[in-house]
Design a protein around this motif. Sequence first.
Motif, PDB file in Angstrom:
ATOM      1  N   PHE A  79     -29.149 -47.977  21.313  1.00  0.00           N
ATOM      2  CA  PHE A  79     -27.871 -48.439  20.782  1.00  0.00           C
ATOM      3  C   PHE A  79     -28.119 -49.715  19.999  1.00  0.00           C
ATOM      4  O   PHE A  79     -28.668 -50.682  20.536  1.00  0.00           O
ATOM      5  CB  PHE A  79     -26.876 -48.693  21.916  1.00  0.00           C
ATOM      6  N   VAL A  80     -27.701 -49.718  18.730  1.00  0.00           N
ATOM      7  CA  VAL A  80     -27.897 -50.874  17.868  1.00  0.00           C
ATOM      8  C   VAL A  80     -26.535 -51.314  17.342  1.00  0.00           C
ATOM      9  O   VAL A  80     -25.953 -50.633  16.504  1.00  0.00           O
ATOM     10  CB  VAL A  80     -28.835 -50.549  16.687  1.00  0.00           C
ATOM     11  N   PRO A  81     -26.035 -52.437  17.840  1.00  0.00           N
ATOM     12  CA  PRO A  81     -24.756 -52.927  17.335  1.00  0.00           C
ATOM     13  C   PRO A  81     -24.948 -53.572  15.966  1.00  0.00           C
ATOM     14  O   PRO A  81     -26.088 -53.858  15.572  1.00  0.00           O
ATOM     15  CB  PRO A  81     -24.348 -53.968  18.381  1.00  0.00           C
ATOM     16  N   PRO A  82     -23.871 -53.833  15.243  1.00  0.00           N
ATOM     17  CA  PRO A  82     -24.024 -54.589  13.996  1.00  0.00           C
ATOM     18  C   PRO A  82     -24.745 -55.899  14.306  1.00  0.00           C
ATOM     19  O   PRO A  82     -24.460 -56.553  15.310  1.00  0.00           O
ATOM     20  CB  PRO A  82     -22.583 -54.845  13.543  1.00  0.00           C
ATOM     21  N   GLN A  83     -25.687 -56.235  13.482  1.00  0.00           N
ATOM     22  CA  GLN A  83     -26.523 -57.401  13.745  1.00  0.00           C
ATOM     23  C   GLN A  83     -25.866 -58.671  13.228  1.00  0.00           C
ATOM     24  O   GLN A  83     -25.355 -58.712  12.113  1.00  0.00           O
ATOM     25  CB  GLN A  83     -27.903 -57.220  13.110  1.00  0.00           C
ATOM     26  N   ARG A  84     -25.894 -59.709  14.051  1.00  0.00           N
ATOM     27  CA  ARG A  84     -25.320 -60.995  13.662  1.00  0.00           C
ATOM     28  C   ARG A  84     -26.324 -61.750  12.798  1.00  0.00           C
ATOM     29  O   ARG A  84     -27.533 -61.547  12.909  1.00  0.00           O
ATOM     30  CB  ARG A  84     -24.959 -61.802  14.890  1.00  0.00           C
ATOM     31  N   ASN A  85     -25.823 -62.578  11.957  1.00  0.00           N
ATOM     32  CA  ASN A  85     -26.644 -63.468  11.131  1.00  0.00           C
ATOM     33  C   ASN A  85     -27.671 -62.741  10.278  1.00  0.00           C
ATOM     34  O   ASN A  85     -28.726 -63.282   9.989  1.00  0.00           O
ATOM     35  CB  ASN A  85     -27.374 -64.507  11.999  1.00  0.00           C
ATOM     36  N   ALA A  86     -27.392 -61.518   9.891  1.00  0.00           N
ATOM     37  CA  ALA A  86     -28.343 -60.799   9.034  1.00  0.00           C
ATOM     38  C   ALA A  86     -28.279 -61.375   7.625  1.00  0.00           C
ATOM     39  O   ALA A  86     -27.205 -61.658   7.105  1.00  0.00           O
ATOM     40  CB  ALA A  86     -28.014 -59.311   9.003  1.00  0.00           C
ATOM     41  N   ALA A  87     -29.427 -61.552   7.027  1.00  0.00           N
ATOM     42  CA  ALA A  87     -29.469 -61.989   5.645  1.00  0.00           C
ATOM     43  C   ALA A  87     -28.937 -60.854   4.772  1.00  0.00           C
ATOM     44  O   ALA A  87     -29.086 -59.691   5.121  1.00  0.00           O
ATOM     45  CB  ALA A  87     -30.910 -62.331   5.252  1.00  0.00           C
TER      46      ALA A  87
END
Length: 103
Positions: A79-87
């Motif tokens: 499970f991969v949630p939306p990633q925070r602080n992604a460039a």
Amino acid sequence: MGHTFTLVLDRKITDEESESMKKAGCDGAEFTTGAHPTNADILVTRLDIDTEAASLAEAIQSALDAVKTVPDLSAPGLFVPPQRNAAPGQDEKNSAAPPEPQK
């Protein structure tokens, strides 16, 4: 940049197996035991991982490599949630987040 994801293993693991996985690269993971997502009668171990790996793909591969160090163990769930602080353009194109509406 931090990357978060969860691996669901195919069974509940022992303390020795979790120690082996920590030594193989999952030392920052939180190991929890709970019901299988589709069958509440089966207990499985979840690895909640928050890492500073160079990329989400590298972080996931490292965790899967650690799983391989334990005989007869697999990780059928990811499970991969939306990633925070992604460039911009980094990993967000691979996240489960819906695309931004166009104006």
